[in-house]
Design a protein around this motif. Structure first.
Motif, PDB file in Angstrom:
ATOM      1  N   HIS A  33       8.389 -11.159   6.259  1.00 19.97           N
ATOM      2  CA  HIS A  33       9.441 -10.179   6.719  1.00 19.97           C
ATOM      3  C   HIS A  33       8.316  -8.830   6.062  1.00 19.97           C
ATOM      4  N   ALA A  34       7.825  -7.958   6.641  1.00 19.09           N
ATOM      5  CA  ALA A  34       7.195  -6.678   6.570  1.00 19.09           C
ATOM      6  C   ALA A  34       8.172  -5.644   6.557  1.00 19.09           C
ATOM      7  N   ASN A  35       7.396  -4.620   5.751  1.00 20.07           N
ATOM      8  CA  ASN A  35       8.340  -3.312   6.293  1.00 20.07           C
ATOM      9  C   ASN A  35       7.135  -1.567   6.346  1.00 20.07           C
ATOM     10  N   LEU A  36       7.169  -0.709   6.771  1.00 18.46           N
ATOM     11  CA  LEU A  36       6.662  -0.039   6.995  1.00 18.46           C
ATOM     12  C   LEU A  36       7.179   1.596   7.128  1.00 18.46           C
ATOM     13  N   GLY A  37       7.012   2.409   6.557  1.00 21.33           N
ATOM     14  CA  GLY A  37       8.196   3.846   6.759  1.00 21.33           C
ATOM     15  C   GLY A  37       7.052   4.915   6.130  1.00 21.33           C
ATOM     16  N   TYR A  38       7.850   5.947   6.175  1.00 22.21           N
ATOM     17  CA  TYR A  38       7.038   7.176   5.573  1.00 22.21           C
ATOM     18  C   TYR A  38       8.147   8.543   5.371  1.00 22.21           C
ATOM     19  N   LEU A  39       7.898   9.184   4.363  1.00 19.65           N
ATOM     20  CA  LEU A  39       9.016  10.298   4.333  1.00 19.65           C
ATOM     21  C   LEU A  39       8.167  11.618   5.107  1.00 19.65           C
ATOM     22  N   PRO A  40       8.207  12.134   5.741  1.00 18.85           N
ATOM     23  CA  PRO A  40       7.519  13.267   6.705  1.00 18.85           C
ATOM     24  C   PRO A  40       7.429  14.641   5.487  1.00 18.85           C
ATOM     25  N   ASP A  41       8.522  14.592   4.872  1.00 16.38           N
ATOM     26  CA  ASP A  41       8.766  15.947   4.463  1.00 16.38           C
ATOM     27  C   ASP A  41       7.578  15.826   2.791  1.00 16.38           C
ATOM     28  N   ARG A  42       8.307  14.747   2.512  1.00 21.12           N
ATOM     29  CA  ARG A  42       6.911  14.085   0.381  1.00 21.12           C
ATOM     30  C   ARG A  42       6.192  13.809   1.534  1.00 21.12           C
ATOM     31  N   HIS A  43       5.487  13.441   2.511  1.00 20.67           N
ATOM     32  CA  HIS A  43       4.171  13.143   2.995  1.00 20.67           C
ATOM     33  C   HIS A  43       3.529  12.190   2.019  1.00 20.67           C
ATOM     34  N   ALA A  45       0.914  -1.591   0.794  1.00 17.40           N
ATOM     35  CA  ALA A  45       0.464  -0.056  -0.161  1.00 17.40           C
ATOM     36  C   ALA A  45       0.812   1.117  -0.202  1.00 17.40           C
ATOM     37  N   LEU A  46       0.823   2.258  -0.791  1.00 17.71           N
ATOM     38  CA  LEU A  46       1.371   3.459  -0.702  1.00 17.71           C
ATOM     39  C   LEU A  46       0.433   4.470  -0.866  1.00 17.71           C
ATOM     40  N   VAL A  47       0.696   5.179   0.836  1.00 20.71           N
ATOM     41  CA  VAL A  47       0.023   6.229   0.843  1.00 20.71           C
ATOM     42  C   VAL A  47       0.442   8.048   0.642  1.00 20.71           C
ATOM     43  N   SER A  48      -0.074   9.004   0.801  1.00 23.10           N
ATOM     44  CA  SER A  48      -0.462   9.921   0.584  1.00 23.10           C
ATOM     45  C   SER A  48      -0.963  10.871   1.577  1.00 23.10           C
ATOM     46  N   ALA A  49      -0.814  11.908   2.521  1.00 21.56           N
ATOM     47  CA  ALA A  49      -0.866  12.745   3.696  1.00 21.56           C
ATOM     48  C   ALA A  49      -2.133  13.047   3.331  1.00 21.56           C
ATOM     49  N   ASP A  50      -2.709  13.172   1.794  1.00 20.06           N
ATOM     50  CA  ASP A  50      -4.252  13.648   1.365  1.00 20.06           C
ATOM     51  C   ASP A  50      -4.503  12.892   1.209  1.00 20.06           C
TER      52      ASP A  50
END
Length: 510
Positions: A321-331, A49-54
């Protein structure tokens, strides 16, 4: 320019940027998702899943009968859920971050000096507990949560509390038990009511039985390049640090909450608590438990990616195996779940490459690491098999000369010494792998069944080598013994012929 002209120019520039920048961002995300799917293709069943802040969410899956709603085990991604539960109790005034854990678990203790360990130090992985203390029982699913924590009474910390980062699962097992004691609910019930339900995570499970009824993707192992499905046993005692189950879609809700502070109006934590959880609390130093980070705190790792801050965590189980993370500046954030976790491969590569692309890094070339790795393993296995065949042929040729060898050198040198040598070599191989390697990476003797779960190819080769050495020595000894016990054949006596008669001895003719 007049102020009106300047405002008009600024407005035109803003509109222009909005028109051209937004499609560029969307294009980057589309390219990143396409690259992710290409990297995941041909691999184990996976979802993402790819998530945007909007609020924009792009989900997908790879593999037959896999959807973004398919459950996967999360491994250490579970730790951030435990940290969320702890912070809720902190906000409610029921837990103090700098209060010793013995205020909530009075019997808690470690070996050695037993210095007080605070809740904050457990969250930051600076309790001083060694990594090995958190892995020693990972293959004992009958162990309860309280038993796991009480076992720390026999563990000597490797540093003073608060001094150094050491990634240890037992830190979060202890916090999970604290949640139970303070809330008066089981860990599972508390999490469902206070974290999962508010975030609409209705396909996130706290036991494997429910997850299997809802289509859990069973993990698999790799044996000489072949996929081998294996059922994972449930481990209720490890839910707070590694055994939660969720889906890519549910985790998109969780990721939205982590990025924006809310999901559809629900705010399980305050913005201040989230800021604290995502801050760079302590440097990880030489402990590389999580890829791509240099600091840790409250169930999350932090670092930089292409000069931009990143917040992330991964999860490893024997077959997941699982990965989850986000880029605060790129939202923008990303989650990737897979149902295979061979130790010899970089299982987080698709996630890390895609997140890097979202941070502006050019797309990397997609390699063939799987084929190369298992091509080498299969080649080594073939060489070992050839060596065994050649050694067997040599022994068969030598067996033809066994009587002469026994006569010239004696039974002890020919049979007893080789038997002892082969058995010692087999024992040494066992000790080197299952004790030596186990002590270095596992913290204790490595049971064969555990080794087979983590490195099946290597384990099969080692066991085959041990069996070959032992059988070769025993068979040679038995063959020599049978030749020694066999009675010697009596030499045949030559037929006696009557002595030749002299002429004078001839019988007279009657």
């Amino acid at each position: 320019m007049t102020r009106r002209i300047r405002w008009a120019a600024a407005a035109i520039a803003a509109v222009t940027l909005a028109v051209f920048a937004a499609p560029a961002s969307a294009q980057t995300q589309d390219t990143a998702v396409a690259h992710l799917r290409e990297e995941l293709a041909g691999g184990p069943p996976s979802s993402y899943a790819l998530v945007s802040a909007d609020g924009t969410v792009t989900t997908g899956a790879v593999g037959s009968d896999v959807t973004p709603q398919s459950p996967f085990l999360l491994g250490s991604l579970s730790k951030s859920f435990t940290a969320t539960a702890v912070m809720q109790l902190v906000e409610a005034g029921k837990v103090g971050l700098d209060t010793p854990i013995t205020a909530y678990l009075p019997w808690f203790r470690t070996a050695g000096e037993n210095n007080p360990i605070t809740v904050r130090q457990l969250l930051n992985q600076t309790s001083g507990l060694p990594t090995e203390a958190g892995t020693v029982d990972l293959y004992e699913p009958e162990t309860t949560l309280e038993q796991r924590v009480r076992a720390l009474a026999d563990v000597v910390p490797v540093s003073r509390p608060g001094a150094t980062f050491h990634y240890c699962n037992k830190n979060y097992a202890t916090l999970g038990l604290m949640v139970e004691q303070v809330s008066g609910q089981s860990y599972a019930d508390y999490l469902k009511a206070h974290v999962l339900a508010p975030l609409g995570m209705h396909r996130t499970f706290t036991n494997l039985a429910d997850a299997r009824r809802e289509g859990l993707i069973e993990g698999s192992s790799v044996l000489f390049g072949l996929n081998v499905p294996m059922e994972t046993p449930d481990f209720p005692g490890a839910r707070p640090d590694g055994y939660l189950v969720s889906t890519a879609e549910d985790l998109s809700h969780y990721l939205t909450f982590q990025m924006t502070g809310a999901y559809r109006g629900a705010r399980p934590l305050s913005a201040e608590s989230l800021r604290l959880m995502h801050s760079a609390a302590v440097p990880t130093g030489e402990d590389h438990a999580i890829d791509g980070i240099d600091h840790y705190g409250f169930g999350w790792g932090t670092g930089t990616l292409n000069g931009q801050p990143v917040v992330q965590h991964d999860g490893d189980l024997t077959r997941y195996h699982a990965n989850l993370g986000y880029l605060p500046d790129r939202h923008v954030g990303l989650v990737v779940l897979t149902s295979r976790n061979p130790v010899l491969l970089d299982n987080g590569a698709p996630f890390h490459h895609t997140l890097a692309m979202l941070a502006g890094v050019p797309a990397p070339e997609i390699g063939n690491g799987f084929l190369l790795t298992y091509g080498i393993i299969d080649g080594v296995a073939l060489l070992v098999l050839i060596a065994m065949v050649l050694a067997t042929r040599r022994q068969l040729r030598r067996a033809r000369k066994l009587p002469e060898l026994l006569r010239d050198k004696g039974f002890r040198r020919v049979a007893v010494r080789p038997l002892i040598g082969h058995l010692v070599a087999a024992a040494a191989l066992y000790a080197a792998v299952f004790v030596g390697v186990g002590m270095l990476s596992y913290g204790g003797w490595l049971p064969v069944d555990v080794a087979f779960q983590t490195l099946p190819d290597f384990t099969v080769l080692v066991l085959a080598g041990m069996a070959f050495l032992a059988v070769r020595g025993v068979v040679w000894f038995a063959l020599a013994s049978s030749r020694t016990r066999r009675p010697a054949a009596r030499p045949s006596r030559p037929a006696q012929t009557p002595p030749a008669r002299a002429v004078g001895d001839a019988h007279p003719v009657r």
